[in-house]
Write a protein that holds these residues in place. Sequence first.
Motif, mmCIF file in Angstrom:
data_model
loop_
_atom_site.group_PDB
_atom_site.id
_atom_site.type_symbol
_atom_site.label_atom_id
_atom_site.label_comp_id
_atom_site.label_asym_id
_atom_site.label_seq_id
_atom_site.Cartn_x
_atom_site.Cartn_y
_atom_site.Cartn_z
ATOM 1 N N TRP A 410 0.843 -1.211 0.000
ATOM 2 C CA TRP A 410 0.000 0.000 0.000
ATOM 3 C C TRP A 410 0.874 1.255 0.000
ATOM 4 N N THR A 411 1.869 1.278 0.891
ATOM 5 C CA THR A 411 2.712 2.475 1.008
ATOM 6 C C THR A 411 3.525 2.709 -0.258
ATOM 7 N N HIS A 415 3.726 5.762 -3.169
ATOM 8 C CA HIS A 415 4.916 6.454 -3.690
ATOM 9 C C HIS A 415 4.924 6.462 -5.224
ATOM 10 N N GLU A 416 4.544 5.338 -5.810
ATOM 11 C CA GLU A 416 4.547 5.250 -7.276
ATOM 12 C C GLU A 416 3.500 6.184 -7.887
ATOM 13 N N TYR A 417 2.339 6.270 -7.260
ATOM 14 C CA TYR A 417 1.306 7.174 -7.776
ATOM 15 C C TYR A 417 1.733 8.637 -7.657
ATOM 16 N N ALA A 433 -3.013 2.201 3.721
ATOM 17 C CA ALA A 433 -1.850 1.755 4.506
ATOM 18 C C ALA A 433 -2.025 2.106 5.977
ATOM 19 N N VAL A 434 -2.530 3.286 6.239
ATOM 20 C CA VAL A 434 -2.767 3.725 7.623
ATOM 21 C C VAL A 434 -3.857 2.868 8.267
ATOM 22 N N ASP A 435 -4.864 2.470 7.489
ATOM 23 C CA ASP A 435 -5.916 1.588 8.020
ATOM 24 C C ASP A 435 -5.329 0.244 8.445
ATOM 25 N N VAL A 436 -4.353 -0.246 7.690
ATOM 26 C CA VAL A 436 -3.719 -1.527 8.018
ATOM 27 C C VAL A 436 -2.856 -1.384 9.268
ATOM 28 N N TYR A 445 3.683 10.313 6.289
ATOM 29 C CA TYR A 445 4.563 11.249 5.606
ATOM 30 C C TYR A 445 4.163 11.384 4.133
ATOM 31 N N GLY A 446 3.811 10.254 3.515
ATOM 32 C CA GLY A 446 3.364 10.287 2.116
ATOM 33 C C GLY A 446 2.116 11.120 1.934
ATOM 34 N N LEU A 447 1.170 11.006 2.884
ATOM 35 C CA LEU A 447 -0.042 11.839 2.822
ATOM 36 C C LEU A 447 0.327 13.316 2.922
#
Length: 663
Positions: A410-411, A415-417, A433-436, A445-447
């Motif tokens: 997920w994380t 990054h790829e998107y 990813a945060v839900d998991v 950090y990605g958000l």
Amino acid sequence: MGLLTAKDILQFREQLQVAIVKCSERCLYQSAKWAAELLDSLPSPSPADLLKAQSSQTTNIHNVFAPNLDPVEAALEEKELSKYLLAKSFFDCKEFDRCAAVFLPESLLSGLLSKGDESASPATGKGKANASAPSDAELPEISQKSLFLALYAKVISGEKRKDEDSEMVMGPHDLGTIKNNQLLVVSRFLTRWFAERKHDNGEFATNQGFLEYLYGMVLVKEKNDDAALEFLMQSVHLFPWNWGAWLEITNLVSRVEQLNKVAPHLPQNIMSFIFHAHASVNLYQQAQPLAASLNDLLSIFPTSSFLLTCKALLNYHSKDLLGAEQDFSHILALHPQRLDALDHYSNILYVLNLRPKLAFVAHLCSSIDKFRPESCVVIGNYYSLLSQHEKAVQYFRRALTLDRTCLSAWTLMGHEYVELKNTHAAIESYRRAVDVNRRDYRAWYGLGQTYEMLEMHAYALWYYKKAAGLRPWDAKMWQAVGCCLQKMGQEQDGIKALKRALLADSYYDTSANSFGSSGDRMGQMDPEVLFQIAGMYATLGQAQEAKAYMELCMAQEYGGAANAEAAGVGDSSAIHPDSPGGGSDGEGDGGARGGGTTGEGTGVTVATSKARMWLAKYAMHAEDYETANRLATELCQDGVEVEEAKALIREARSRMEQGNMVE
């Protein structure tokens, strides 16, 4: 942890053997595999010790296969042996509904549990109501082993159906809202089962610990964390060798304070010791006692792939990437067919830009099992390193099709998107990813990064602060917070955040020596951070502070803060006193960097060149034309901002000539 005797080693050996058999009987394959790997890493006992252990047995039956000591349970297990073997064969063939129906047919369950109030547990929490017994019918008389197998099969059947009913990963209808419909049935059954076994004093009848583990697992999925933790702790007290129960507890512990609060209530044995080390690594701890704990455990289980992985991740989290790479390389040499945690290894190889080695690991994973989530993540990372982002997304989606709880996928897909400028899909990936795992600082950090790309700085700041809270000693997190505050016009707070980033770098540098790192960055600061701090002071009109930080930035070319004097830089100790608190780790002392061993310096960078230009202009404004001329000349030699530097040189020389003529 003291030295273990041969008797202790033999005892561990027997307990792990028992754990493997008991977990295998209940189809807890991952826990059985974990125990088997740990058992294999124990040093082999001497022939004399083995002979002594065998002579102490009163029968020819090994203790691992000895009958149940509880006479009631032993009689039930003997009576239903044929049915149990049938049910287990169905489970092994992945016919989960048939497995459950051997002991708990649908007609029996519907009669027991129909028309009841929806409930998850006898404990209150998360708004759940207490269960009322929906029927006066008696629960079937089944052994705990068979009951666990039947109810566990129900849970797995529900998970399987949930995956089948889910839409394509990141498809238009993939909302992540599909639920396991069997959880309610299992929860109600276990609520009644435990209620009937509860004594008047509030204690439960003696159990084996596996049904407590199953109930805790169901409560976790129903978001009833407090009750889940209670049952899981009961489970590890009754049977401490079920690693699955410890993993569930690890996932429930979200802060170090919570871990320290839970630890005294756990059984005090080697499993608790292993759990504490593993949970601390998961919480991104890097203290010296943690490294010592892992070394103690590795002295008992020297080739344990699990403990070696924990050690590698400890180095990874403490930014010793080369040490972590060596650790994973060692694990791969010891266990070349083991795919567990290779997704972390591929992340390290990606960051170190070791393309040939990452290609080798991707090929190895593909040849062993190309349909393991870890294999798909490794291959996805390889394509990402080749800048083939569409192919990388394809493999990360494949990993999630195999396992929707694969956090790395997920994380990394987020990054790829981001690379593909698909911000909507990136945000959705990071949210999932945060839900998991809400402890995944990379997703937070990605958000923040994605919302900053959208120029939604208030949102970005909130997510950056979440990431910084999870990694308080990671300079990158605080640098992001500081930059975001700067863009929002909050320079004073931004300066504090960036000074915290400098302290964070200092923490990692000093702690690196604890893990065997060379510590070659001691005394070195990030010139980019120093330049940003100086720029914010300039914006606030505090020219002297700005000048001090510009000089300190420029000094990094020569090897850091300790060489500032040699570089002609004034006292810059004002960097530390007004920084945010040093925290409980004792690394917040203002002199943490000032007198340390220095590195070789960064050489000329864009930040140091900009600082030199700013100082040259400042000197011109202050009519210090000699300094301005010297700095501008150095800029010409650097090859950065050459034309502007030449203009400054001409102006400075002109002013000096005018001054000489006046004299």
